[in-house]
Design an enzyme around this catalytic site. Structure first.
Site, PDB file in Angstrom:
ATOM      1  N   ARG A  17       0.700  -1.208   0.144  1.00  0.00           N
ATOM      2  CA  ARG A  17      -0.070   0.065  -0.085  1.00  0.00           C
ATOM      3  C   ARG A  17       0.788   1.179  -0.033  1.00  0.00           C
ATOM      4  NH1 ARG A  17      -3.790  -0.617   5.074  1.00  0.00           N
ATOM      5  NH2 ARG A  17      -1.642  -1.450   5.711  1.00  0.00           N
ATOM      6  N   ASN A  35      -6.304  -3.033   2.238  1.00  0.00           N
ATOM      7  CA  ASN A  35      -6.160  -4.327   2.227  1.00  0.00           C
ATOM      8  C   ASN A  35      -7.723  -4.888   2.584  1.00  0.00           C
ATOM      9  OD1 ASN A  35      -3.284  -4.635   2.258  1.00  0.00           O
ATOM     10  ND2 ASN A  35      -2.983  -4.657   4.584  1.00  0.00           N
TER      11      ASN A  35
END
Length: 89
Positions: A17, A35
């Site tokens: 990320r 996520n």
């Protein structure tokens, strides 16, 4: 251009990320990344067609050595949502 992407592989706990946000900033793209509970990562990214395609190619390569992308499901559309930045959710 807007792309909605689901990425599977070794993509959680490896800086995916953070790396995705850095790469989006490089291409002046906006959107978000998060996520998912099934071990995948979901993201939306928008900006220029060339920028989005370059970003998606970088994602496939893995962004850093710890990341291993096995599959990417990509849906694209011309209509953008108007995100002001790229955020980690």
């Amino acid at each position: 251009m807007l792309a909605h992407v689901i990425v599977s592989g070794r993509v959680q706990g490896v800086g995916f990320r953070f790396s995705a946000r850095q790469q989006a900033d490089q291409y002046n793209l906006t959107g978000w990344v998060q996520n998912k509970s099934d071990g995948t990562v979901e993201l939306e990214v928008e900006g220029s067609k060339d920028g989005v395609h370059a970003f998606l190619n970088d994602l496939k390569e893995g962004l850093n050595p710890a990341i291993k992308v096995d599959d990417m499901k990509v849906d694209t559309q011309q209509d953008e949502k108007g995100y002001s930045s790229f955020s980690i959710r």
